[in-house]
Each structure stands twice: as C-alpha cells, then as structure tokens.
Design an enzyme around this catalytic site. Sequence first.
Site, short mmCIF file in Angstrom:
data_model
loop_
_atom_site.label_atom_id
_atom_site.label_comp_id
_atom_site.label_asym_id
_atom_site.label_seq_id
_atom_site.Cartn_x
_atom_site.Cartn_y
_atom_site.Cartn_z
N HIS A 163 0.83 -1.20 0.00
CA HIS A 163 0.00 0.00 0.00
C HIS A 163 0.87 1.26 0.00
O HIS A 163 0.57 2.23 -0.70
CB HIS A 163 -0.92 0.01 1.22
N ASP A 205 -6.75 4.46 3.18
CA ASP A 205 -7.16 3.08 2.97
C ASP A 205 -8.49 2.77 3.67
O ASP A 205 -8.95 3.53 4.52
CB ASP A 205 -6.08 2.13 3.49
#
Length: 477
Positions: free
Chosen positions: A22, A126
Amino acid sequence: MDADPSSSPLRVVVVPWLAFGHLLPYLELSERLAERGHSVTYVSTPRNLARLPPVRPAAAPRVDLVALPLPRVDGLPDGAESTNDISYGERKFHWKAFDGLAAPFAEFLAAACAHEATRPHWIIADCFHHWTASAALDHKVPLAMLQPTAASIAAAPRPPSVHPDPDASVAEQPAAAARAVPRYEREGHAVFITGHGASSGGMSGIQRFILTKDRCTVAAMRSCIEWEPETFPLAETVLGKPVIPLGLLPPSADGARRAAAQGAEHATVQWLDAQPPDSVIYVALGSEVPLRVEQVHEMAFGLELAGTRFLWALRKPSGAADDDSADMLPPGFEDSTSGRGLVTTGWVPQMSILAHAAVGGFLTHCGRNSLVESLLFGHPLVMLPIYGDQGPNARQMEAKLVGLQVARNEDDGSFDRHGVSSAVRAVMVDEEARRGFVAGAAKMQAVVADTDLHGRYIDEFVEHLRSYAAASANAAN
C-alpha cells in the site's frame, strides 16, 4: 478565504495502510499528483517513511513526508512498523498500535485545518482507516477511501453491513472466473467478517471497512474499465458510493528504470544474465503470509518435477528455524536443481528481475502490485492466491487467459507438487498453451503500459476532487 479549489492547486493528505503493498502505490499516486502541481502530505510512521524510495525530483518540492510515531504496544517488537516486520501471531498487536495513531492524526489534522493556507482539500486513505475518516468528518474535510480492485468488491453478494450474516456465501463475480469461489476462500472471507477482533486489535476487518465507507465522500479505485470491464461497473452499486477510477498506478518509466539500474548488480540479476531468454520462471509469493514448511516442500518438488529454470524468492515459512534455506527446503533439493534453479531468502530487486530478458513467466500470489509489475513486462502467470483480493484477481486473470492457477483442494486450499508442476509446465514448456498465455498477457500488458491512459485517469481523478472540494466549500459558506 482560501482560493477556489475548482481552479487552484489542491492540498491532499495521503494516509496509506502500514504495508509496503500500500505504501508504494500511494507514493506513486502522491508523485503523480505533485507533478501536476498539487501539494501532497504523505503520512506514515518514521521507519516506514525511511524505507521508501526517494521521491522523484519533479515531484519532491510538493511532497511533504509527515511521520507519526507508532505507539509502543506490549507484544509488538521494537521497530515493527509495517506488516513485513511482523509474524501472523503479532498482527493483533500491530492493529492495536495502528489504532493508536488515531490521536496523533487528529492532532495533525486539527493543526492543518487551523489555517486556510494549510487546510487540506482532500484526504485519501485506505479502507481500514476508520479513525482517519472520523477525523476528516469532524473537520469537514472530504475523504476518498482507496480500494485496490473492483473484482473483490463485486464478489460481495450485496452491500455489506456492520453486522453481516456470518453464513453469507461469497457470490462469484459475473463472467470473471472459470469456476465458483472455493470453500477455503469463502471461509477466509468469513474470518474477515466474523473475526471479532481476534487478529485485528478488537475490531473485525469488515467493521473497519464499513465505518470508513460510511464516513467517506467517495471511493477511489486502483483500477479502470479497461482492466476489469466485467466488474468495475458493479463496484459503485455494491459500495453505495461514487467510485472514481485511478487507473493502475504502474511504476513510472523513470521509476522502473531507476529500480532496474539499482538492482543490476544484485546476485539474482547476475545469475539471470547467464540464462537463455524466456527460460526462467520467477517465483515470489509476497511477504505477508508465508507458506508452511510442508507447502514449501511441495512447491520445491513441483519446481523440480517441472524441469524448468527458476528463480525463487523464498520467505521464511512458518515452522522454519531460521533464514537458512537449508532449513526450509527438502534435503538435497538445491543440489538436484543446481545449475537451473536459484533460491534466495533475502531482499530481491523484483522490478529488475521482471524486466530481465531471461524471465519468461511469474509464479505469483496475485497481489495487485505483483500483477501490475509483471504484466508491465507481459509475463504469463502461474497463480497461487493466498488471501484477500488475490483469489478474485487470479480468477480474473485466468478468465482473460493470462495464466493458470495451481490446482487446489477446494475445501482446505492445499496443493501438491503435481499441481505445481502441471501449471508451471503449461505456462513455460507446453508450446501451444504458452502461446495462448503469452497472447493473453500481451493484451493486459497493453493496458498496463498505456501511459496516456493512466495519465488521463489521474487528470480525471483530480477534476473529480476539484469538483467535490468546490461543492464542499460552497456548502460550508
């Protein structure tokens, strides 16, 4: 009052999950926004920021790296700031530390919002960051929840709720897989829903997701209609939120070249230099969930049976005593495959390996980064998904004839050497089958490598952010 966000550069705060799968694409997104003149504040923990590659020179003046110290938690090793640093059993401590970032992030955002000159127009975070979304709501800053893929979202049978039915099955996404979702994957999804916080710091993954989704303004997705035409149109209906495509965020051309140059002298690349073109299958199953020792042994026997050249980036399996490959692999394996196989247990320059002419295929877990990086070079795939969105990704790629999944037991997900060998030989040795997979990979490569396409998606994403920010500013006035 601040300048009109519909015309002036935007100020964006980016908050990735604490995993390099990520952190890196969020950095790529930050660089692309900064290169378009927008100011980006990239928020993570000190050690994670220190391990990022340098920001590209064209973007660096407009990317500010902000460190929030990860709280100390009993049971979490010192310096364990990313998921790469922890074992499966330490996850609950990592989640607890992650949630401990809520207060410092709220303080950071309050300070940024205290002055119109520094007040962010947007936050991008996220789907686990419910506390980021809560702080954004408190300060009336719109938040985009970033999703990795439409395939996993579209696989949900209905929009999920905070209290989902633990017996609900996972429906197959339309026309995107060759077979139904196997039982072991459904059970893994059920753990995500009903884990009651046992491995996620007191809150299940789905609860984190729902709280973030309900508080966000829009969903952003690292995908596009060209990549997954069957499932992308379904994502907005399932999520119940506007979905803005970002494109695939492939490594930029200069970034890929820089990574290849940095890894050129690595021992794995030097070994590849001595191999024939398209003869080596690169094997790497990520760093998040290592295989058990018995699974590593079956993988090894499968590679031996396949008879092909291979380069294996092996992570320490559960149950192995140390990082010595002799403890991980079957006795005599390295001797029996000497000359055609190389096993390494340390860091490898994956982009340099995938870019090498000797590599002709990739045995992968189908994480989004690995898929994008592999298909940037047009490699056909042998697929062994482990968890999360990897199963939907693998079925999607199999349906597009990009590669073949390793045969698995539908109940428990186990595999054996014969399944590994069969899939590897189909992708690397069987000439007719390989031609089909190479052609399928080339079609997807055309999407991944289309810089104009992905640049256009970033530009359109910015225009969406401008529009929403301007509407938010007008509503506040």
